[in-house]
Design a protein around this motif. Structure first.
Motif, short mmCIF file in Angstrom:
data_model
loop_
_atom_site.label_atom_id
_atom_site.label_comp_id
_atom_site.label_asym_id
_atom_site.label_seq_id
_atom_site.Cartn_x
_atom_site.Cartn_y
_atom_site.Cartn_z
N PRO A 116 -16.40 112.73 60.59
CA PRO A 116 -15.51 111.82 59.85
C PRO A 116 -14.05 112.26 59.88
N GLU A 117 -13.82 113.56 59.92
CA GLU A 117 -12.45 114.06 59.95
C GLU A 117 -11.75 113.83 61.29
N ASP A 118 -12.48 113.34 62.28
CA ASP A 118 -11.86 112.96 63.55
C ASP A 118 -11.24 111.56 63.48
N THR A 119 -11.46 110.85 62.38
CA THR A 119 -10.89 109.52 62.22
C THR A 119 -9.37 109.59 62.25
N ALA A 120 -8.77 108.81 63.17
CA ALA A 120 -7.32 108.85 63.36
C ALA A 120 -6.94 107.85 64.44
N ILE A 121 -5.64 107.65 64.56
CA ILE A 121 -5.11 106.94 65.72
C ILE A 121 -4.81 107.98 66.79
N TYR A 122 -5.38 107.77 67.96
CA TYR A 122 -5.22 108.70 69.08
C TYR A 122 -4.23 108.13 70.08
N SER A 123 -3.27 108.95 70.48
CA SER A 123 -2.23 108.52 71.40
C SER A 123 -2.13 109.48 72.57
N CYS A 124 -1.80 108.94 73.73
CA CYS A 124 -1.56 109.81 74.89
C CYS A 124 -0.06 110.01 75.07
N ASN A 125 0.27 111.14 75.66
CA ASN A 125 1.66 111.58 75.75
C ASN A 125 1.91 112.25 77.08
N VAL A 126 3.13 112.06 77.60
CA VAL A 126 3.56 112.78 78.79
C VAL A 126 5.03 113.15 78.63
N LEU A 127 5.38 114.32 79.14
CA LEU A 127 6.76 114.78 79.14
C LEU A 127 7.30 114.66 80.56
N VAL A 128 8.31 113.81 80.73
CA VAL A 128 8.89 113.57 82.04
C VAL A 128 10.38 113.86 81.97
N ASN A 129 10.84 114.85 82.74
CA ASN A 129 12.26 115.20 82.76
C ASN A 129 12.79 115.44 81.34
N THR A 130 12.09 116.20 80.58
CA THR A 130 12.41 116.61 79.20
C THR A 130 12.32 115.49 78.19
N ARG A 131 11.89 114.30 78.60
CA ARG A 131 11.75 113.20 77.65
C ARG A 131 10.27 112.94 77.39
N SER A 132 9.92 112.71 76.14
CA SER A 132 8.54 112.51 75.74
C SER A 132 8.24 111.01 75.64
N TYR A 133 7.12 110.62 76.25
CA TYR A 133 6.70 109.23 76.23
C TYR A 133 5.33 109.12 75.57
N TRP A 134 5.14 108.01 74.81
CA TRP A 134 3.90 107.80 74.07
C TRP A 134 3.28 106.46 74.42
N GLY A 135 1.95 106.43 74.44
CA GLY A 135 1.24 105.18 74.50
C GLY A 135 1.14 104.59 73.11
N GLN A 136 0.54 103.40 73.00
CA GLN A 136 0.56 102.69 71.73
C GLN A 136 -0.50 103.18 70.75
N GLY A 137 -1.45 103.98 71.19
CA GLY A 137 -2.47 104.50 70.31
C GLY A 137 -3.71 103.63 70.23
N THR A 138 -4.84 104.29 70.00
CA THR A 138 -6.10 103.58 69.83
C THR A 138 -6.82 104.20 68.63
N LEU A 139 -7.38 103.35 67.78
CA LEU A 139 -7.97 103.80 66.52
C LEU A 139 -9.41 104.25 66.73
N VAL A 140 -9.69 105.45 66.25
CA VAL A 140 -11.05 105.98 66.24
C VAL A 140 -11.47 106.13 64.79
N THR A 141 -12.58 105.51 64.44
CA THR A 141 -13.13 105.60 63.09
C THR A 141 -14.53 106.17 63.17
N VAL A 142 -14.76 107.25 62.44
CA VAL A 142 -16.08 107.89 62.42
C VAL A 142 -16.64 107.74 61.02
N SER A 143 -17.67 106.93 60.92
CA SER A 143 -18.23 106.62 59.61
C SER A 143 -19.66 106.14 59.76
N SER A 144 -20.48 106.44 58.76
CA SER A 144 -21.85 105.94 58.76
C SER A 144 -21.95 104.62 57.98
#
Length: 114
Positions: free
Chosen positions: A86-114
């Motif tokens: 359950p503690e893994d529940t979060a919005i997960y985003s991917c990231n890359v550093l290109v020429n000292t600049r950080s870029y982010w994707g829009q994120g995808t929601l992961v929900t862990v629940s019974s």
């Protein structure tokens, strides 16, 4: 640079999900990339990193449960998440550093629940 994350959803505790990050606009083979997550009320935290050559690093909280990988031919990065908690529940985003600049994707929601 564009990053598109997908694969989130609802999983039961102990279950699995696989996230994918499609990348474009930079030399994919050369750049280290990472997965980060942000739970409600918490700061964003690093989950896992992978270099262009495939060296990996993980947060202690996910070691032994999550696996980061990349397919340089398909320009995709993955996060296989097993034994989810359950503690893994979060919005997960991917990231890359290109020429000292950080870029982010829009994120995808992961929900862990019974």
């Amino acid at each position: 640079v564009q990053l598109q994350a997908s694969g989130g959803g609802l999983a039961q505790p102990g279950g699995s999900l696989r996230l994918s990050c499609a990348a474009s606009g930079f030399n994919f083979n050369l750049n280290s990339m990472g997965w980060y997550r942000q739970a409600p009320g918490n700061q964003r935290e690093l989950v896992a990193l992978i270099t262009g050559g495939g060296t990996t690093n993980y947060a202690d909280s996910v070691k032994g449960r999550f696996t980061i990988s990349r397919d340089n031919t398909r320009r995709r990065m993955y996060l296989q998440m097993n034994n989810l908690k359950p503690e893994d529940t979060a919005i997960y985003s991917c990231n890359v550093l290109v020429n000292t600049r950080s870029y982010w994707g829009q994120g995808t929601l992961v929900t862990v629940s019974s």
